[in-house]
Design a protein around this motif. Sequence first.
Motif, short mmCIF file in Angstrom:
data_model
loop_
_atom_site.label_atom_id
_atom_site.label_comp_id
_atom_site.label_asym_id
_atom_site.label_seq_id
_atom_site.Cartn_x
_atom_site.Cartn_y
_atom_site.Cartn_z
N ALA A 1 30.73 6.16 18.68
CA ALA A 1 31.41 5.89 17.41
C ALA A 1 32.60 4.95 17.62
CB ALA A 1 31.87 7.20 16.78
N MET A 2 33.35 5.16 18.70
CA MET A 2 34.48 4.27 18.99
C MET A 2 33.99 2.86 19.29
SD MET A 2 37.25 6.42 21.16
CE MET A 2 36.46 7.93 21.64
N LEU A 3 32.87 2.75 20.01
CA LEU A 3 32.33 1.42 20.30
C LEU A 3 31.96 0.69 19.02
CD1 LEU A 3 30.08 2.05 23.43
CD2 LEU A 3 32.02 0.49 23.27
N GLY B 1 40.38 -3.23 22.77
CA GLY B 1 40.99 -2.02 23.30
C GLY B 1 40.18 -0.79 22.94
N LEU B 2 39.75 -0.70 21.68
CA LEU B 2 38.93 0.44 21.25
C LEU B 2 37.56 0.40 21.91
CD1 LEU B 2 38.88 2.99 19.56
CD2 LEU B 2 38.06 1.62 17.63
N ALA B 3 37.02 -0.79 22.13
CA ALA B 3 35.73 -0.91 22.81
C ALA B 3 35.84 -0.39 24.25
CB ALA B 3 35.26 -2.36 22.81
N ALA B 4 36.96 -0.69 24.91
CA ALA B 4 37.17 -0.20 26.28
C ALA B 4 37.26 1.32 26.30
CB ALA B 4 38.42 -0.84 26.88
N VAL C 1 34.71 0.90 31.14
CA VAL C 1 35.55 -0.15 30.53
C VAL C 1 34.77 -1.44 30.47
CG1 VAL C 1 37.64 -1.54 30.82
CG2 VAL C 1 37.70 0.91 31.30
N GLY C 2 34.08 -1.75 31.58
CA GLY C 2 33.30 -2.98 31.65
C GLY C 2 32.19 -3.03 30.62
N VAL C 3 31.48 -1.92 30.44
CA VAL C 3 30.40 -1.89 29.45
C VAL C 3 30.95 -2.12 28.05
CG1 VAL C 3 28.70 -0.39 28.33
CG2 VAL C 3 28.86 -0.43 30.81
N GLY C 4 32.05 -1.43 27.71
CA GLY C 4 32.64 -1.60 26.39
C GLY C 4 33.09 -3.03 26.13
N LEU C 5 33.78 -3.61 27.11
CA LEU C 5 34.26 -4.99 26.93
C LEU C 5 33.12 -6.00 26.95
CD1 LEU C 5 37.52 -4.96 29.08
CD2 LEU C 5 37.30 -4.86 26.59
#
Length: 193
Positions: free
Chosen positions: A46-48, A61-64, A100-104
């Motif tokens: 949900a944050m992603l 930032g939220l994606a991380a 973190v890497g996946v989100g960014l």
Amino acid sequence: MHRSGTSRGALVVGALLIVLGAAALAIQVSGVTIGWPAWVILPGLAMLVAAFALPEPGGSGLAAVGGIVTAVGTVLAVQDASGAYASWAYAWALVAPGGVGVGLLLYGLLTRRGDIARGGLGSLVTGIVLFLVGFLFFEGLLHLDGDRFSNLTGRTVPIVIMGIGAAVLVGAIVPGPWRRRSWPPSPGAGPAA
């Protein structure tokens, strides 16, 4: 009618909550049993998704953070299914910097921000390498989880050590774009290639 960034964000969050609620209701009605780690993975996802409703730098930032929470839930799901809870000794690398890497990376790719995607890819690769090195050390040499991984790690450790050595040798011999220019440049040196 023009919608501001705040209104757009509220629309995305509202739609996301409706979808998550509908999914939870469908799971309850269907009788499907999901493990408790799903309740960590779902807020991470949900944050992603919500990250795309925010302008920079809040979106990345939220994606991380979403990547971290999702990675924690995923690691917990694997550990819950396998019983290999001692793997936290090296699985942390999949959470940070890996998560973190996946989100960014996702955020950078979907928003067409190459700089963010490259940074995310670097973090993801770093996390995977740290995880593999930790796995080989803790499971291959110390047998942290007993003999569970002995067939996998028996010959793998020496082969990986040789592979790392070969990569270091090739990197030292073959010039490439990854080499950094020395700074300060030596006196009388021509332009760097």
